[in-house]
Design a protein around this motif. Structure first.
Motif, PDB file in Angstrom:
ATOM      1  N   ILE A 130      -7.799  10.952   6.948  1.00 18.60           N
ATOM      2  CA  ILE A 130      -7.277   9.949   5.862  1.00 18.60           C
ATOM      3  C   ILE A 130      -5.613  10.585   5.705  1.00 18.60           C
ATOM      4  O   ILE A 130      -4.242   9.904   5.732  1.00 18.60           O
ATOM      5  CB  ILE A 130      -7.476  10.702   4.807  1.00 18.60           C
ATOM      6  CG1 ILE A 130      -8.872   9.899   4.359  1.00 18.60           C
ATOM      7  CG2 ILE A 130      -6.972  11.225   3.570  1.00 18.60           C
ATOM      8  CD1 ILE A 130     -10.125  10.781   2.931  1.00 18.60           C
ATOM      9  N   LYS A 131      -5.146  12.026   6.920  1.00 15.39           N
ATOM     10  CA  LYS A 131      -4.043  11.887   6.547  1.00 15.39           C
ATOM     11  C   LYS A 131      -3.209  11.858   8.195  1.00 15.39           C
ATOM     12  O   LYS A 131      -2.511  12.582   8.602  1.00 15.39           O
ATOM     13  CB  LYS A 131      -3.603  13.679   6.651  1.00 15.39           C
ATOM     14  CG  LYS A 131      -3.427  14.015   5.020  1.00 15.39           C
ATOM     15  CD  LYS A 131      -3.359  13.791   3.828  1.00 15.39           C
ATOM     16  CE  LYS A 131      -3.678  14.930   2.691  1.00 15.39           C
ATOM     17  NZ  LYS A 131      -2.866  14.660   1.840  1.00 15.39           N
ATOM     18  N   LEU A 208     -11.357   2.180   8.082  1.00 17.09           N
ATOM     19  CA  LEU A 208      -9.934   2.645   6.921  1.00 17.09           C
ATOM     20  C   LEU A 208      -9.323   0.823   7.659  1.00 17.09           C
ATOM     21  O   LEU A 208      -9.114   1.024   6.483  1.00 17.09           O
ATOM     22  CB  LEU A 208      -8.866   4.130   7.541  1.00 17.09           C
ATOM     23  CG  LEU A 208      -9.140   5.249   6.699  1.00 17.09           C
ATOM     24  CD1 LEU A 208      -8.205   6.730   7.194  1.00 17.09           C
ATOM     25  CD2 LEU A 208      -9.502   4.884   4.749  1.00 17.09           C
ATOM     26  N   VAL A 213     -12.373  -2.117   2.806  1.00 12.00           N
ATOM     27  CA  VAL A 213     -11.879  -0.756   2.767  1.00 12.00           C
ATOM     28  C   VAL A 213     -10.682  -1.462   1.352  1.00 12.00           C
ATOM     29  O   VAL A 213     -10.155  -1.013   0.430  1.00 12.00           O
ATOM     30  CB  VAL A 213     -11.195   0.131   3.581  1.00 12.00           C
ATOM     31  CG1 VAL A 213     -10.472   1.662   3.491  1.00 12.00           C
ATOM     32  CG2 VAL A 213     -12.962   0.612   3.499  1.00 12.00           C
ATOM     33  N   TYR A 217      -9.070  -0.824  -1.726  1.00  9.92           N
ATOM     34  CA  TYR A 217      -7.638  -0.380  -2.468  1.00  9.92           C
ATOM     35  C   TYR A 217      -6.957  -2.002  -3.886  1.00  9.92           C
ATOM     36  O   TYR A 217      -6.558  -1.098  -4.569  1.00  9.92           O
ATOM     37  CB  TYR A 217      -6.929   0.008  -1.576  1.00  9.92           C
ATOM     38  CG  TYR A 217      -7.032   1.728  -0.969  1.00  9.92           C
ATOM     39  CD1 TYR A 217      -7.364   2.458  -1.717  1.00  9.92           C
ATOM     40  CD2 TYR A 217      -7.614   1.342   0.474  1.00  9.92           C
ATOM     41  CE1 TYR A 217      -7.131   3.304  -1.368  1.00  9.92           C
ATOM     42  CE2 TYR A 217      -7.373   2.688   1.025  1.00  9.92           C
ATOM     43  CZ  TYR A 217      -7.438   3.960  -0.014  1.00  9.92           C
ATOM     44  OH  TYR A 217      -7.742   5.429  -0.245  1.00  9.92           O
ATOM     45  N   PRO A 222      -9.807   3.724  -7.693  1.00 10.33           N
ATOM     46  CA  PRO A 222      -8.923   4.957  -7.746  1.00 10.33           C
ATOM     47  C   PRO A 222      -9.760   5.012  -5.634  1.00 10.33           C
ATOM     48  O   PRO A 222     -10.750   4.990  -5.500  1.00 10.33           O
ATOM     49  CB  PRO A 222     -10.262   5.805  -8.820  1.00 10.33           C
ATOM     50  CG  PRO A 222     -10.991   5.031  -8.819  1.00 10.33           C
ATOM     51  CD  PRO A 222     -10.359   3.663  -8.829  1.00 10.33           C
ATOM     52  N   LYS A 223      -8.508   6.572  -5.639  1.00  8.27           N
ATOM     53  CA  LYS A 223      -8.639   6.782  -4.131  1.00  8.27           C
ATOM     54  C   LYS A 223      -9.708   7.500  -3.778  1.00  8.27           C
ATOM     55  O   LYS A 223     -10.624   7.415  -2.968  1.00  8.27           O
ATOM     56  CB  LYS A 223      -7.317   7.242  -3.683  1.00  8.27           C
ATOM     57  CG  LYS A 223      -7.473   7.603  -1.942  1.00  8.27           C
ATOM     58  CD  LYS A 223      -6.316   8.484  -1.709  1.00  8.27           C
ATOM     59  CE  LYS A 223      -6.004   8.057  -0.268  1.00  8.27           C
ATOM     60  NZ  LYS A 223      -5.426   8.563   0.004  1.00  8.27           N
ATOM     61  N   PRO A 224     -10.894   8.001  -5.123  1.00  7.91           N
ATOM     62  CA  PRO A 224     -11.535   9.347  -4.561  1.00  7.91           C
ATOM     63  C   PRO A 224     -13.254   8.025  -4.437  1.00  7.91           C
ATOM     64  O   PRO A 224     -14.011   8.140  -3.388  1.00  7.91           O
ATOM     65  CB  PRO A 224     -12.151   9.940  -5.456  1.00  7.91           C
ATOM     66  CG  PRO A 224     -10.568  10.175  -5.630  1.00  7.91           C
ATOM     67  CD  PRO A 224      -9.637   9.264  -5.902  1.00  7.91           C
ATOM     68  N   LYS A 225     -12.701   7.604  -5.026  1.00  5.08           N
ATOM     69  CA  LYS A 225     -13.844   7.154  -5.248  1.00  5.08           C
ATOM     70  C   LYS A 225     -13.804   5.306  -3.647  1.00  5.08           C
ATOM     71  O   LYS A 225     -15.048   5.754  -3.366  1.00  5.08           O
ATOM     72  CB  LYS A 225     -13.708   5.390  -6.553  1.00  5.08           C
ATOM     73  CG  LYS A 225     -15.337   4.859  -6.432  1.00  5.08           C
ATOM     74  CD  LYS A 225     -15.087   3.779  -7.530  1.00  5.08           C
ATOM     75  CE  LYS A 225     -16.278   3.574  -8.538  1.00  5.08           C
ATOM     76  NZ  LYS A 225     -16.228   2.395  -8.732  1.00  5.08           N
ATOM     77  N   VAL A 226     -13.234   5.654  -3.534  1.00  6.52           N
ATOM     78  CA  VAL A 226     -13.767   4.237  -1.905  1.00  6.52           C
ATOM     79  C   VAL A 226     -13.483   5.222  -0.717  1.00  6.52           C
ATOM     80  O   VAL A 226     -14.227   4.842  -0.525  1.00  6.52           O
ATOM     81  CB  VAL A 226     -11.939   3.610  -2.135  1.00  6.52           C
ATOM     82  CG1 VAL A 226     -11.633   3.470  -0.415  1.00  6.52           C
ATOM     83  CG2 VAL A 226     -11.256   2.858  -2.754  1.00  6.52           C
ATOM     84  N   VAL A 227     -12.807   6.723  -0.977  1.00  6.69           N
ATOM     85  CA  VAL A 227     -13.324   7.366  -0.007  1.00  6.69           C
ATOM     86  C   VAL A 227     -15.509   8.367   0.247  1.00  6.69           C
ATOM     87  O   VAL A 227     -15.578   7.426   1.137  1.00  6.69           O
ATOM     88  CB  VAL A 227     -11.758   8.837  -0.360  1.00  6.69           C
ATOM     89  CG1 VAL A 227     -13.168  10.004   0.149  1.00  6.69           C
ATOM     90  CG2 VAL A 227     -10.756   8.812  -0.345  1.00  6.69           C
ATOM     91  N   HIS A 230     -16.885   3.659  -0.205  1.00  4.28           N
ATOM     92  CA  HIS A 230     -17.049   2.910   0.820  1.00  4.28           C
ATOM     93  C   HIS A 230     -16.684   3.706   2.226  1.00  4.28           C
ATOM     94  O   HIS A 230     -17.034   3.061   2.968  1.00  4.28           O
ATOM     95  CB  HIS A 230     -15.708   2.104   0.647  1.00  4.28           C
ATOM     96  CG  HIS A 230     -15.695   0.774  -0.004  1.00  4.28           C
ATOM     97  ND1 HIS A 230     -16.652   0.023  -0.833  1.00  4.28           N
ATOM     98  CD2 HIS A 230     -15.149   1.270  -1.562  1.00  4.28           C
ATOM     99  CE1 HIS A 230     -16.769  -0.583  -1.656  1.00  4.28           C
ATOM    100  NE2 HIS A 230     -16.029   0.007  -2.244  1.00  4.28           N
TER     101      HIS A 230
END
Lengths: 320, 272
Positions: A130-131, A208, A213, A217, A222-227, A230
């Motif tokens: 993610i980073k 990603l 994905v 987005y 919201p980001k946590p939900k996608v992470v 998906h």
């Protein structure tokens, strides 16, 4: 549709089980060949040179050693199927008993190593992905390459020096309760977790970049939900399958770690038996490890087929 | 070449690789003492100016032994990887090009050696052949080619129907010549990457077997053997095991970085 999918799955499972059986059979043939390639006639090995040749012939007949090789193999296979792996030359005990006493320790060490590996590696791999291309990602990648390059036996010795001798907080070797597990567990787990970490990272990176994905987005989820919904759901399929494929590798690695820490498991027995040329024990342990390997690989493949709707079930075994 | 050195993994890996190579070649000039010189009045001495890494239970200079150990590690690693590459690449080419029963048979053996824990297979072979460095080299080489076969097989499958291969076939070139002149050159990228990454794991496996007493035999200055000799002295002389281990990590790390860098440069999509 579900029924059709289940039908395919059952067929796939049966196919995998059959090919697993073939692999185990191949292993038994190799092991039988190993036993026969060994230098020395078993009869001459145990009997006095003064024993008359007629008596040796009689013994040969009695033990079935005069029969053709394939008949001997079937007799041996039948005995193995009944759980009779022969008698240890060194311990003068049935091989099955020796293994039964040590297998739980090996399973304790490798099982907990596998779990620890996933607890550490999967979150780190996810964070790194993610980073991606930040300092955090590069740090995690560098650490994983370094861990990957450390021999387990050396790490084991370092941990013994640090915690066993200088700090004196943990037992050096042997088994005296669960505290003895900590050092061998770390020595076995740290070098191998790099593999899981890198797999998680590369799978997450791949997901990603998938269109769905990006769509998620773009829809403003919201980001946590996608992470979670998906990315993790899809990226973790190969990571889960690897869980089962790593297990046999850890059993292999445990031979070294058990020898370093005098851990009373099957790996150390295998090593000692090779050194003392106790062939029946070597044969028995390698057969057990082969069976465990085939079982966990088969489970891994089937779990993969269940989790991944894209796996082409009709293609069946091999591949991957 | 400048593009290669823009990749930091490659650069660091290349420097380490070069340094290990130089150390191995010039070992007699670098080592302050003969690696097998026994000096009982100097045993178990901690690191000092005269003995940078200390001495072992026979008073041998650990530094000199570690320096000479690089020769064993490199030699063994290179031999293992050469055999492994030859087996793996030829099986991969055959399986991918001919398909059918040839492919099935090769794939079964490949899947088999791939599925079994490598160390266990190596131990089984060493049990038959007996301990010793040569036998360990054979054992490691015979078990670790599967990765090559899998990747070269897939490459060959995708290459064999390319127009330039079909043209060669139409011109009546033999299968052997098609494989060697048209398909093999197009698999060089992955072969280089796989070979570089196979080297560190060959060194790790051979030192592991040396450590278990099944590979190189004492008094050889093998890093694995030195480590295991040090275990009995970890309370009084931890340096005996410490420095050979650092040498393994340094070398293996260098080759891993070199391989990773080469993969990023030559074939970024290669999954190894």
């Amino acid at each position: 549709m579900w029924v059709i999918k289940m039908g395919g799955l059952v067929e796939y499972t049966v196919k995998r089980l059959i090919s697993g059986l073939f692999i185990v059979l191949a292993v038994t043939i190799i092991l039988f060949a190993i036993m026969h390639l060994m230098p020395g006639d078993p009869i001459k090995l145990i009997s006095d040179p003064r024993v008359p040749p007629e008596r040796i012939e009689e013994l040969r007949r009695l033990w079935g050693l005069d029969k053709p090789l394939h008949i001997q193999y079937f007799h041996w296979l039948l005995r193995v199927l009944r759980g009779d792996f022969g008698t240890s030359i060194v311990f003068k005990q049935p091989v099955a008993e020796l293994i039964k006493a040590r297998l739980p320790y090996t399973l304790l060490l490798t099982g907990s190593s596998l779990i620890l590996e996933y607890i550490i590696a999967v979150p780190l791999g996810l964070i790194a992905a993610i980073k991606w291309n930040t300092k955090i990602d590069r740090f995690v990648v560098v650490i994983s390459i370094i861990l990957w390059s450390i021999p387990t036996f050396w790490l084991g010795i370092l941990l013994m020096m640090l915690f066993g001798i200088w700090l004196g907080v943990l037992p050096l070797s042997g088994y005296s309760g669960l505290r003895s597990l900590i050092l061998p567990l770390l020595a076995l787990t740290l070098p191998s977790l790099a593999g899981t970490l890198r797999l998680t990272r590369s799978e997450v990176l791949e997901v990603l970049r998938e269109n769905y994905v990006l769509t998620a987005y773009a829809k403003g989820l919201p980001k946590p939900k996608v992470v979670i919904k998906h990315i993790l759901r899809n990226a973790l399929i190969p990571v889960t399958v690897m869980f089962f494929l790593y297990f046999p590798w850890l059993i292999g690695g445990s031979v070294i770690i058990e020898s370093v820490f005098a851990w009373p498991g099957m790996g150390r027995l295998l090593w000692k038996s090779i050194v003392t040329q106790d062939y029946p024990v070597v044969q028995g342990i390698i057969l057990i490890i082969a069976i465990l390997t085939v079982i966990s690989n088969t489970i891994g493949d089937i779990v993969g087929a269940i989790l991944d709707p894209r796996v082409k079930i009709e293609l069946g075994g091999g591949g991957a | 070449m400048r593009a290669y050195f823009k990749n930091s993994s490659f650069t660091v890996g290349f420097i380490i690789f070069l340094s290990v190579f130089i150390i191995a070649i010039f070992a007699p000039l670098i080592a302050p003492h003969p690696y097998n010189e026994i000096n009982t009045s100097n045993k178990l001495k901690p690191p000092s100016l005269e003995y940078p890494f200390g001495t072992d239970q026979y008073g041998r200079c650990i530094f000199s032994r570690v320096i000479y150990g690089s020769r064993i590690a490199l030699k063994v690693g290179l031999i293992v990887v050469t055999i492994e590459t030859l087996i793996g690449v030829s099986l991969g080419l055959l399986a991918g090009y001919y398909g059918g029963i040839v492919d099935k048979a090769i794939s079964f053996i490949t899947d088999f050696t791939w599925a079994m824990p490598p160390l266990i297979l190596a131990l089984a072979i060493v049990t038959v052949l007996g301990p010793g460095l040569t036998n360990v080299v054979i054992a490691i080489a015979v078990i670790s080619w599967a990765q090559f076969t899998r990747i070269i097989r897939a490459k060959t499958q995708s290459l064999k129907n390319m127009p330039f291969v079909e043209a060669a076939r139409a011109l009546g070139e033999s299968d052997f010549s098609i494989l060697v002149r048209y398909i093999l050159p197009n698999t060089v990228g992955p072969i280089i990457v796989l070979t570089t990454l196979a080297l560190p794991s060959a060194i790790l496996s051979t030192t592991a077997l040396g450590f278990l007493g099944l590979g190189a035999q004492p008094p050889a200055p093998d890093w694995g053997v030195m480590l295991s000799e040090g275990i009995s002295y970890i309370r009084v002389a931890p340096w005996i095991s410490l420095f050979p281990g650092l040498a393994i990590v340094y070398t293996v790390l260098g080759f891993n970085l070199l391989g990773e860098g080469l993969r990023d440069i030559l074939d970024p999509r290669l999954k190894v």
